[in-house]
Design an enzyme around this catalytic site. Sequence first.
Site, PDB file in Angstrom:
ATOM      1  N   THR A 122       6.856 -15.344 -28.499  1.00 31.32           N
ATOM      2  CA  THR A 122       7.752 -15.650 -27.391  1.00 31.32           C
ATOM      3  C   THR A 122       7.560 -17.086 -26.887  1.00 31.32           C
ATOM      4  O   THR A 122       6.686 -17.809 -27.338  1.00 31.32           O
ATOM      5  CB  THR A 122       7.570 -14.611 -26.253  1.00 31.32           C
ATOM      6  OG1 THR A 122       7.645 -13.305 -26.826  1.00 31.32           O
ATOM      7  CG2 THR A 122       8.615 -14.715 -25.173  1.00 31.32           C
TER       8      THR A 122
ATOM      9  N   ASP B  77      10.332  -3.157 -30.158  1.00 27.31           N
ATOM     10  CA  ASP B  77       9.916  -3.005 -28.759  1.00 27.31           C
ATOM     11  C   ASP B  77      10.320  -1.647 -28.194  1.00 27.31           C
ATOM     12  O   ASP B  77       9.923  -1.295 -27.083  1.00 27.31           O
ATOM     13  CB  ASP B  77      10.521  -4.114 -27.893  1.00 27.31           C
ATOM     14  CG  ASP B  77       9.683  -5.385 -27.927  1.00 27.31           C
ATOM     15  OD1 ASP B  77       8.587  -5.363 -28.508  1.00 27.31           O
ATOM     16  OD2 ASP B  77      10.129  -6.406 -27.359  1.00 27.31           O
TER      17      ASP B  77
ATOM     18  N   GLY C 252       3.557 -13.988 -24.696  1.00 28.71           N
ATOM     19  CA  GLY C 252       2.316 -13.245 -24.884  1.00 28.71           C
ATOM     20  C   GLY C 252       2.435 -11.745 -24.996  1.00 28.71           C
ATOM     21  O   GLY C 252       1.468 -11.038 -24.709  1.00 28.71           O
TER      22      GLY C 252
END
Length: 578
Positions: free
Chosen positions: A398, A438, A484
């Site tokens: 990211t 995700d 992160g």
Amino acid sequence: MNRHALRPLTASLLATLLLTPLALAAETAPEAATGTYGKTLAYAPEVMVTTANPLATEAGLAMLRKGGSAIDAAIAAQLMLGLTEPQSSGIAGGAFLLYHDGKQTTSFDGREKAPAAAKPERFLDPNGKPLAFYDAVIGGRSVGVPGVLAMLHMAHQRHGKLPWAALFEPAISRAENGFQMSSRLHALLVSEPHLKKDANARAYFYQEDGKPWPVGSVLKNPEYAATLRAIAAGGPKAFYSGKIAQAIVDAVKRHPTNPGDLTLADFAAYKAVERQPICGLYRFYKVCGMNAPSSGGVAVLQMLGILETRKLADWAPHAVESAHLFTEAGRLAFADRAKYLADPDFVKVPSDALVSKPYLVTRSQQIDMARSMGRAQAGDPVPKMALGLDSSPEFPSTSHLIVIDKQGHAVSMTSSIEDVFGSRMMVKGFLLNNQLTDFSFSPTDNGQPVANRVEPGKRPRSSMSPVLVFNEQGQLAFAAGSPGGSQIINYVAQTLVGLIDWKLSPLQAVALPHYGSRNGPTELEKDTGQEALAEALKAKGHEVKFVEMNSGLSAVVVKPDGLWGGADPRREGVAKGF
């Protein structure tokens, strides 16, 4: 294998930085003070840009010099990041953007979406067991419909000043003329086992012998330049239909080992969303973050609300009391996150109840300053919500950027393609995301549906946590954010505590040695001299693990004399203004 911590902060370097007198001056600008790896506390009287790459920071500043808005600068910077930091974000990824226009704060949701053909069992093997992470990631199965371009165009239509096409010029020029391979990108390529299996990526990132191009090599990406030219001329439609969308769909469906099911109809149906941010008070500051489908805003506000019940300013940043309280607050927030946070278009997310003061005071009463609670259980902000616990892995990649323009308008934006190098598929000069991993791999837990399960057209939950913070007069005080993975939540919360409770400069705050818990072990950042803290925490019953915590934080503080910015010394980001 250490894939992310390429510039570890040693204990001596951190001690030097934290003892350097970098506290903000009240009225006048001192000479810039230097921190680890040559990072400085940046000062500028009018505008500030922080990004994860120096060329992206310069691209944003170039738009501001032309009279562009904060949104214009953010778009130019993001397009440059897609070229110079391709492992982290890009036009085939997604983003969350907070924007303040001097009076009101809004947010833009550019999160990817699952294809219409997606089913809850997407990431289960034939025996009904969750796939290993990289078995799910590599290939087309993990690719969601990208959202960042649709989101940026929506924000530009509302708040842009410069022509859309002008924002593409810095990235197009750099893609055609080349940029130097950074040490960070090179090190990630050295440790990356999957990317070179993709023919397009292998031809671009690697030499004939299979080794990455050396640090300092000039990489040119004419395909990316051509793609950007098409989008500059045709707007998002040039990406979401026609040759570019078709190339993505073809690559996803034709992956040799792990094909996906994206269609042109999925691309045509994608819409970005403007949403109300979620805000709450912390010690007289109003903190605003991204609401669901990101879990970041809710979780950060939950942690702050729990921490507010104790006087953190009485302890030093690395006193055992500070670390114990912070990690216990994290356990409680992550327990709620695992149960309740998901796409609000599919699940009723009780965000307001989760961040309400009475609920957080009650949650805080579970904290015993003498002993760790171990694993926390989710609370019941709204009784009788029958949901299982999420099982989605999130890995640290990211990117984050901040822009504040001459009018005081501000952007805090986090963008991502999810894992490092995403799905390891390269199309027309850019990497495809793996954001669908995700979602929870298991659609149910103990017979209950998981809120963040895969469903057609659904946005996966995120941990991205861009924040804007306002003082008692309603004026912008701070902006912050980080990459992160799920650790983003702890990184951002720790930075805000550093700025507000411990009165640190933005450079000191983003360089703090990290600690936190994601409702598992208490995690301490490796190679930051926290061994004594580990022993003190163990005495309180903590299970302690030293782990890589390679944040990429940035923070900007707004003062009467101007803007002060800090970029995380763990990475190559730069804060700069004029």
